[in-house]
Design an enzyme around this catalytic site. Structure first.
Site, short mmCIF file in Angstrom:
data_model
loop_
_atom_site.label_atom_id
_atom_site.label_comp_id
_atom_site.label_asym_id
_atom_site.label_seq_id
_atom_site.Cartn_x
_atom_site.Cartn_y
_atom_site.Cartn_z
N GLY A 69 15.60 -43.22 30.72
CA GLY A 69 16.91 -42.69 30.41
C GLY A 69 17.71 -43.74 29.65
O GLY A 69 17.34 -44.92 29.61
N TYR A 70 18.81 -43.30 29.07
CA TYR A 70 19.63 -44.18 28.22
C TYR A 70 21.02 -44.36 28.81
O TYR A 70 21.73 -43.38 29.06
CB TYR A 70 19.69 -43.60 26.80
CG TYR A 70 18.35 -43.71 26.14
CD1 TYR A 70 18.03 -44.84 25.40
CD2 TYR A 70 17.38 -42.74 26.31
CE1 TYR A 70 16.77 -44.98 24.84
CE2 TYR A 70 16.13 -42.87 25.75
CZ TYR A 70 15.83 -44.00 25.02
OH TYR A 70 14.58 -44.15 24.47
#
Length: 157
Positions: free
Chosen positions: A28-29
């Protein structure tokens, strides 16, 4: 500074007979804009925090910094990420003096398969396996950070 030089291609053929190892990846970012990304990745039993700069004009090179973190921390950090977690299986294939990484995406990007190779210089020659398709290096929609925001299955919309 660590420099990543990478080329990306679509896969157009059966690469599975050449796979030497595979691992599931979830990432994820925390940040994903045009100038930088900050990524949390769980890869098998390991976890990493990764920072990348925007790519150069050709889209082949960028700065990359990666550090291992405890997997339990990564699990918690994934909860803080922007919407759109990436799920994929990464297959490694030896070819010539390099290793190809072939990502088979799942979830909202199911159906997308991308092969990438890291090089020591932008002009380094490399073997092109028969299963390699069209080059997509530098095409932003194929960046994982972009796939998290606009998954492959939404491209027809």
């Amino acid at each position: 500074m660590a420099q990543e030089i990478e080329r990306k291609f679509l896969v157009d053929g059966d690469f599975m007979p050449f796979v030497v190892s595979s691992e599931e990846i979830v990432q994820g970012y925390l940040c994903a804009d045009k100038e930088r990304t900050v990524r949390v990745r769980i890869s098998g039993a390991e976890a990493f925090l990764n920072v990348k700069s925007a790519p150069n004009a050709r889209g082949w090179s960028r700065y990359e910094f990666e550090t291992p973190i405890p997997p339990a921390d990564a699990e918690e950090m994934l909860k803080l990420c922007l919407p759109g977690v990436i799920s994929k299986v990464r297959h490694r294939i030896a070819a010539g003096n390099r290793v190809w990484e072939v990502d088979v995406f799942h979830g909202d990007s199911e159906g997308l398969i991308i092969a990438e190779i890291e090089l020591d210089s932008e002009d380094e020659p490399f073997d092109r396996p028969a299963w390699l398709g069209r080059e997509v290096t530098g095409e932003a929609k194929y960046f994982n950070a972009m796939l998290a925001q606009r998954p492959f299955r939404q491209w027809d919309e």
